[in-house]
Design a protein around this motif. Sequence first.
Motif, short mmCIF file in Angstrom:
data_model
loop_
_atom_site.label_atom_id
_atom_site.label_comp_id
_atom_site.label_asym_id
_atom_site.label_seq_id
_atom_site.Cartn_x
_atom_site.Cartn_y
_atom_site.Cartn_z
N ILE A 1 0.96 -1.18 0.14
CA ILE A 1 0.11 0.08 -0.24
C ILE A 1 0.75 1.36 0.01
O ILE A 1 1.36 1.53 0.97
N CYS B 1 -2.00 6.07 1.54
CA CYS B 1 -3.49 6.04 1.72
C CYS B 1 -3.62 6.79 3.04
O CYS B 1 -2.81 7.41 3.62
N SER C 1 1.42 5.32 5.07
CA SER C 1 0.15 5.99 5.30
C SER C 1 0.19 7.35 5.62
O SER C 1 1.28 7.77 6.54
#
Length: 268
Positions: free
Chosen positions: A8, A11, A38
């Motif tokens: 990821i 995000c 993140s």
Amino acid sequence: MNGCDIAIRQCYEGIEAGTIVMGAAGDSKEEPTVKIYSNDDGINASSKTLTYVYADESEEKYTKKSTSSAGNCFHMLSGYLNIMIADDQTHSFSLGTEDGKQITGTYSADGDGIDCNGSFYAHGGTIVIFGAIANDNSPVDTDQTYYIGHGVSLLAVGSSGMIESPTETGQAVVSYPSSGGQGQRPGQMFPGQGGGFPGGGSGSASFGSDTPFAILDAGQNVLLSMKPIKAYSYVLYSAPQLAAGSTYTLYSGGGSERHKTECGQRSV
């Protein structure tokens, strides 16, 4: 999640659910690898109930009510988890509406590496967390149990403003600063993290990005070394090779801080 490779790269919340289980118990050849970058929490064990109340649907104006429940949990059973929280800086955004107007605003990138509105159980695997540099965030933040079991390798690097000690451990843990640091919840002294550091007291020194550190045992053997790309003032390390009752030294920025795991380990 098991037998997967997830990256990821950007995000607001990396992975969020009431109950999160990563890996599998016992011997498994399909161990997961998860990497998260993140702007807020990397892992968020949280159950939320959202209620939208529209004041004027034609203009799409509404109020949002969010209710979080306790008792959520994240279980790390096996695999590799790497979390990095974005630097705490202001970002701007612009969103278009149906009538052609623009809504603008700002937000700051910060958050906890692992945030559990409940408990975090590290039963196995390898966990590496680089938390936010903001003092109101922590590499690991729980409301209830923070457990590090035997066989886990966990490295948490970040800010010392809101340190949280594990509540239960199955192996030795060392950290800088000690559990008396600012932001500690009282009564959470635990084996392997008592006492302070020379010259450190209850506070801690801060080190800039790209400042290397190393953890050495009493024989000056390097157990771990790295050069974080983020600034930091807190380091917690737990691994099977740490021995209860041994002395370990943290070298960082050309200096050293010494700490002894005085009390051994605690079993669940």
